[in-house]
Design a protein around this motif. Sequence first.
Motif, PDB file in Angstrom:
ATOM      1  N   TYR A 170     -28.934 -60.085 -19.651  1.00 17.02           N
ATOM      2  CA  TYR A 170     -30.033 -59.787 -20.565  1.00 17.02           C
ATOM      3  C   TYR A 170     -29.481 -59.265 -21.889  1.00 17.02           C
ATOM      4  O   TYR A 170     -28.332 -58.820 -21.981  1.00 17.02           O
ATOM      5  N   CYS A 171     -30.321 -59.325 -22.902  1.00 19.52           N
ATOM      6  CA  CYS A 171     -30.020 -58.733 -24.206  1.00 19.52           C
ATOM      7  C   CYS A 171     -31.303 -58.129 -24.737  1.00 19.52           C
ATOM      8  O   CYS A 171     -32.362 -58.770 -24.702  1.00 19.52           O
ATOM      9  N   THR A 172     -31.231 -56.897 -25.200  1.00 19.34           N
ATOM     10  CA  THR A 172     -32.423 -56.229 -25.706  1.00 19.34           C
ATOM     11  C   THR A 172     -32.081 -55.409 -26.937  1.00 19.34           C
ATOM     12  O   THR A 172     -30.911 -55.110 -27.205  1.00 19.34           O
ATOM     13  N   TYR A 227     -32.170 -32.324 -30.857  1.00 18.41           N
ATOM     14  CA  TYR A 227     -33.237 -31.484 -30.312  1.00 18.41           C
ATOM     15  C   TYR A 227     -34.576 -32.209 -30.218  1.00 18.41           C
ATOM     16  O   TYR A 227     -35.537 -31.686 -29.633  1.00 18.41           O
ATOM     17  N   LYS A 228     -34.654 -33.416 -30.768  1.00 19.65           N
ATOM     18  CA  LYS A 228     -35.852 -34.233 -30.613  1.00 19.65           C
ATOM     19  C   LYS A 228     -35.441 -35.690 -30.788  1.00 19.65           C
ATOM     20  O   LYS A 228     -34.605 -36.012 -31.628  1.00 19.65           O
ATOM     21  N   GLU A 229     -36.046 -36.583 -29.973  1.00 15.35           N
ATOM     22  CA  GLU A 229     -35.630 -37.979 -30.004  1.00 15.35           C
ATOM     23  C   GLU A 229     -36.816 -38.892 -29.713  1.00 15.35           C
ATOM     24  O   GLU A 229     -37.693 -38.559 -28.919  1.00 15.35           O
ATOM     25  N   TRP A 230     -36.845 -40.024 -30.398  1.00 19.70           N
ATOM     26  CA  TRP A 230     -37.825 -41.075 -30.137  1.00 19.70           C
ATOM     27  C   TRP A 230     -37.040 -42.325 -29.743  1.00 19.70           C
ATOM     28  O   TRP A 230     -36.226 -42.820 -30.532  1.00 19.70           O
ATOM     29  N   ILE A 231     -37.261 -42.842 -28.539  1.00 21.38           N
ATOM     30  CA  ILE A 231     -36.529 -44.007 -28.051  1.00 21.38           C
ATOM     31  C   ILE A 231     -37.502 -45.169 -27.903  1.00 21.38           C
ATOM     32  O   ILE A 231     -38.402 -45.142 -27.052  1.00 21.38           O
ATOM     33  N   VAL A 232     -37.323 -46.179 -28.735  1.00 20.79           N
ATOM     34  CA  VAL A 232     -38.182 -47.364 -28.681  1.00 20.79           C
ATOM     35  C   VAL A 232     -37.329 -48.524 -28.188  1.00 20.79           C
ATOM     36  O   VAL A 232     -36.463 -49.016 -28.914  1.00 20.79           O
ATOM     37  N   ARG A 233     -37.564 -48.944 -26.963  1.00 22.13           N
ATOM     38  CA  ARG A 233     -36.777 -50.007 -26.337  1.00 22.13           C
ATOM     39  C   ARG A 233     -37.702 -51.175 -25.990  1.00 22.13           C
ATOM     40  O   ARG A 233     -38.812 -50.980 -25.487  1.00 22.13           O
ATOM     41  N   ASP A 234     -37.252 -52.375 -26.268  1.00 23.84           N
ATOM     42  CA  ASP A 234     -37.999 -53.576 -25.883  1.00 23.84           C
ATOM     43  C   ASP A 234     -37.752 -53.834 -24.397  1.00 23.84           C
ATOM     44  O   ASP A 234     -36.855 -54.574 -24.021  1.00 23.84           O
ATOM     45  N   ASN A 235     -38.559 -53.210 -23.536  1.00 30.09           N
ATOM     46  CA  ASN A 235     -38.375 -53.346 -22.095  1.00 30.09           C
ATOM     47  C   ASN A 235     -38.865 -54.689 -21.554  1.00 30.09           C
ATOM     48  O   ASN A 235     -38.387 -55.162 -20.523  1.00 30.09           O
ATOM     49  N   MET A 236     -39.823 -55.289 -22.232  1.00 29.92           N
ATOM     50  CA  MET A 236     -40.376 -56.555 -21.758  1.00 29.92           C
ATOM     51  C   MET A 236     -39.332 -57.672 -21.816  1.00 29.92           C
ATOM     52  O   MET A 236     -39.237 -58.491 -20.897  1.00 29.92           O
ATOM     53  N   GLY A 237     -38.547 -57.698 -22.883  1.00 38.06           N
ATOM     54  CA  GLY A 237     -37.565 -58.763 -23.069  1.00 38.06           C
ATOM     55  C   GLY A 237     -36.599 -58.923 -21.909  1.00 38.06           C
ATOM     56  O   GLY A 237     -36.521 -59.996 -21.294  1.00 38.06           O
ATOM     57  N   PRO A 238     -35.839 -57.887 -21.571  1.00 43.17           N
ATOM     58  CA  PRO A 238     -34.875 -58.031 -20.466  1.00 43.17           C
ATOM     59  C   PRO A 238     -35.541 -58.268 -19.117  1.00 43.17           C
ATOM     60  O   PRO A 238     -34.977 -58.938 -18.254  1.00 43.17           O
ATOM     61  N   LEU A 239     -36.740 -57.738 -18.932  1.00 43.52           N
ATOM     62  CA  LEU A 239     -37.449 -57.957 -17.676  1.00 43.52           C
ATOM     63  C   LEU A 239     -37.693 -59.448 -17.454  1.00 43.52           C
ATOM     64  O   LEU A 239     -37.460 -59.988 -16.364  1.00 43.52           O
ATOM     65  N   ILE A 240     -38.147 -60.123 -18.505  1.00 41.18           N
ATOM     66  CA  ILE A 240     -38.383 -61.567 -18.417  1.00 41.18           C
ATOM     67  C   ILE A 240     -37.065 -62.316 -18.268  1.00 41.18           C
ATOM     68  O   ILE A 240     -36.961 -63.282 -17.490  1.00 41.18           O
ATOM     69  N   TRP A 299     -36.251 -55.878 -38.939  1.00 41.34           N
ATOM     70  CA  TRP A 299     -36.005 -55.694 -37.503  1.00 41.34           C
ATOM     71  C   TRP A 299     -37.113 -54.786 -36.978  1.00 41.34           C
ATOM     72  O   TRP A 299     -37.187 -53.610 -37.352  1.00 41.34           O
ATOM     73  N   VAL A 300     -37.970 -55.293 -36.134  1.00 42.25           N
ATOM     74  CA  VAL A 300     -39.073 -54.486 -35.620  1.00 42.25           C
ATOM     75  C   VAL A 300     -38.952 -54.386 -34.105  1.00 42.25           C
ATOM     76  O   VAL A 300     -38.710 -55.375 -33.419  1.00 42.25           O
ATOM     77  N   VAL A 301     -39.097 -53.170 -33.594  1.00 41.14           N
ATOM     78  CA  VAL A 301     -38.982 -52.918 -32.158  1.00 41.14           C
ATOM     79  C   VAL A 301     -40.230 -52.183 -31.683  1.00 41.14           C
ATOM     80  O   VAL A 301     -40.575 -51.117 -32.203  1.00 41.14           O
ATOM     81  N   TYR A 302     -40.926 -52.785 -30.732  1.00 41.85           N
ATOM     82  CA  TYR A 302     -41.991 -52.124 -29.975  1.00 41.85           C
ATOM     83  C   TYR A 302     -41.991 -52.745 -28.590  1.00 41.85           C
ATOM     84  O   TYR A 302     -41.325 -53.760 -28.349  1.00 41.85           O
ATOM     85  N   ASP A 303     -42.712 -52.148 -27.659  1.00 41.20           N
ATOM     86  CA  ASP A 303     -42.558 -52.532 -26.257  1.00 41.20           C
ATOM     87  C   ASP A 303     -43.856 -53.105 -25.695  1.00 41.20           C
ATOM     88  O   ASP A 303     -44.809 -52.374 -25.437  1.00 41.20           O
ATOM     89  N   GLU A 304     -43.884 -54.424 -25.482  1.00 44.63           N
ATOM     90  CA  GLU A 304     -45.065 -55.064 -24.914  1.00 44.63           C
ATOM     91  C   GLU A 304     -45.269 -54.670 -23.452  1.00 44.63           C
ATOM     92  O   GLU A 304     -46.398 -54.688 -22.944  1.00 44.63           O
ATOM     93  N   LEU A 305     -44.195 -54.303 -22.751  1.00 47.30           N
ATOM     94  CA  LEU A 305     -44.341 -53.852 -21.365  1.00 47.30           C
ATOM     95  C   LEU A 305     -45.128 -52.544 -21.318  1.00 47.30           C
ATOM     96  O   LEU A 305     -45.997 -52.361 -20.461  1.00 47.30           O
ATOM     97  N   SER A 306     -44.842 -51.639 -22.237  1.00 43.70           N
ATOM     98  CA  SER A 306     -45.586 -50.380 -22.309  1.00 43.70           C
ATOM     99  C   SER A 306     -47.071 -50.645 -22.521  1.00 43.70           C
ATOM    100  O   SER A 306     -47.936 -49.987 -21.912  1.00 43.70           O
ATOM    101  N   MET A 307     -47.389 -51.609 -23.375  1.00 39.67           N
ATOM    102  CA  MET A 307     -48.785 -51.952 -23.634  1.00 39.67           C
ATOM    103  C   MET A 307     -49.434 -52.513 -22.374  1.00 39.67           C
ATOM    104  O   MET A 307     -50.585 -52.192 -22.051  1.00 39.67           O
ATOM    105  N   LEU A 308     -48.698 -53.343 -21.637  1.00 38.82           N
ATOM    106  CA  LEU A 308     -49.223 -53.927 -20.402  1.00 38.82           C
ATOM    107  C   LEU A 308     -49.469 -52.850 -19.348  1.00 38.82           C
ATOM    108  O   LEU A 308     -50.481 -52.881 -18.637  1.00 38.82           O
ATOM    109  N   VAL A 309     -48.559 -51.890 -19.250  1.00 34.65           N
ATOM    110  CA  VAL A 309     -48.733 -50.785 -18.303  1.00 34.65           C
ATOM    111  C   VAL A 309     -49.994 -49.990 -18.642  1.00 34.65           C
ATOM    112  O   VAL A 309     -50.762 -49.597 -17.750  1.00 34.65           O
ATOM    113  N   GLN A 310     -50.223 -49.752 -19.926  1.00 38.63           N
ATOM    114  CA  GLN A 310     -51.426 -49.024 -20.332  1.00 38.63           C
ATOM    115  C   GLN A 310     -52.696 -49.742 -19.887  1.00 38.63           C
ATOM    116  O   GLN A 310     -53.667 -49.114 -19.430  1.00 38.63           O
ATOM    117  N   LEU A 311     -52.717 -51.070 -20.028  1.00 39.56           N
ATOM    118  CA  LEU A 311     -53.893 -51.851 -19.628  1.00 39.56           C
ATOM    119  C   LEU A 311     -54.078 -51.806 -18.106  1.00 39.56           C
ATOM    120  O   LEU A 311     -55.211 -51.681 -17.607  1.00 39.56           O
TER     121      LEU A 311
END
Length: 381
Positions: free
Chosen positions: A159-161, A175-188, A360-372
């Motif tokens: 996989y590549c993400t 002391y504070k972090e925001w991690i935005v990973r494209d989880n849907m891509g490698p899953l597929i 370069w834009v990163v957001y996670d469609e898997l996160s959106m699917l989990v919410q639904l």
Amino acid sequence: MTDTQAPKKPATPRTDIAPSDGETGRVLQVERRDFTQLVPEGRKRVQSMRGFDECYTDIVDYIIRCTHRIWDERDVGLIYSHYTHNCVAYTTMGTMYDRETHIRDTIQRLVEFPDRRGMAQQVIWNGDDVNGFYTSHMTHGLGRHTEPGSWGKPTGRTYCTRTVADCMILENKIYKEWIVRDNMGPLIQVGLDPHVFAQGIAQKKFDLGETVLDLTENRRLLGQYPPESEADLSIAHNAGEEQLLEWLHHIYNKRMFGKIHEIYAPNCQWHGPLMRELYGVASVLHQTMRLVALLPDCSFVPQHIASVDSEEGGTKYAVRWVMDGHHLGYGSLGAPTGHHLFVMGVTHFHVKDGKIVDEWVVYDELSMLVQLKLAAIQAAA
């Protein structure tokens, strides 16, 4: 320094550099450097780094070197000296509230994907060692699914993400972090069914008492008024950042998608979720509208912006943002459900001669699917 705003005038230069000897006295940039040049041995410190370990010569060296030491050299215990005990990490799949959770999560990922490598692509930053640094670190993660774990039975597939980690740092500690990973891509890519996987995550969240809060008003519109005519520029540090925020406001909140034709270069490139690599203004226009179409009542709120002059010419910008709305449109998530959706993302832009040449834009469609899925379970219960 607040969550959304770094110092207006950083105490050290933000521009970047040249030869691989690292003796120019300027902060490193990533794009044209081999790894050995990004974590050089014997390089003199070129930036004031009060409270940081002696091995770090500037803030870019710090974020790349410590990430490599923890993840690739497996010195996971360095998290104790590089994170505060109460560090909060906001991710697309949930929030971690303490250092020990960081350590457990890191070990689990390293075991499930033992040959994973995270390769830095860009670091865009601002701040200083007095008020704190802010870094936006984009990586490409490559590996194979070879061990059992949260993804189930190993598939052996590669996989590549793409991931962006935004960090707030003071005296050697994040002391504070925001991690935005494209989880849907490698899953597929490894052959798993995203709907089945998302359903499992949603059920676990529901069983633990997590629910979806459905707010009907996101303040993009105030009653029956149209969107604000001008963007909120309070988080900007310079005129270039102000202009970019204006552009994003016009496109996302005012829905003036035609603006894309004005501000993107004809030969622009767009790098998006699922490792999509597209070219030209028409592609950018379609992908931008594609996201908004999923939640057409959404508001777009930039939360942080940083910029560095690029040795490739022009300026590179990092914008961390959130979108808030409802699943009212057709798209990759299926037929509209009406459920609330929240999207956290980070976008890196390269602007040359007044035009965006790379996004370069990163957001996670898997996160959106989990919410639904979670909203559906909640409604059924």
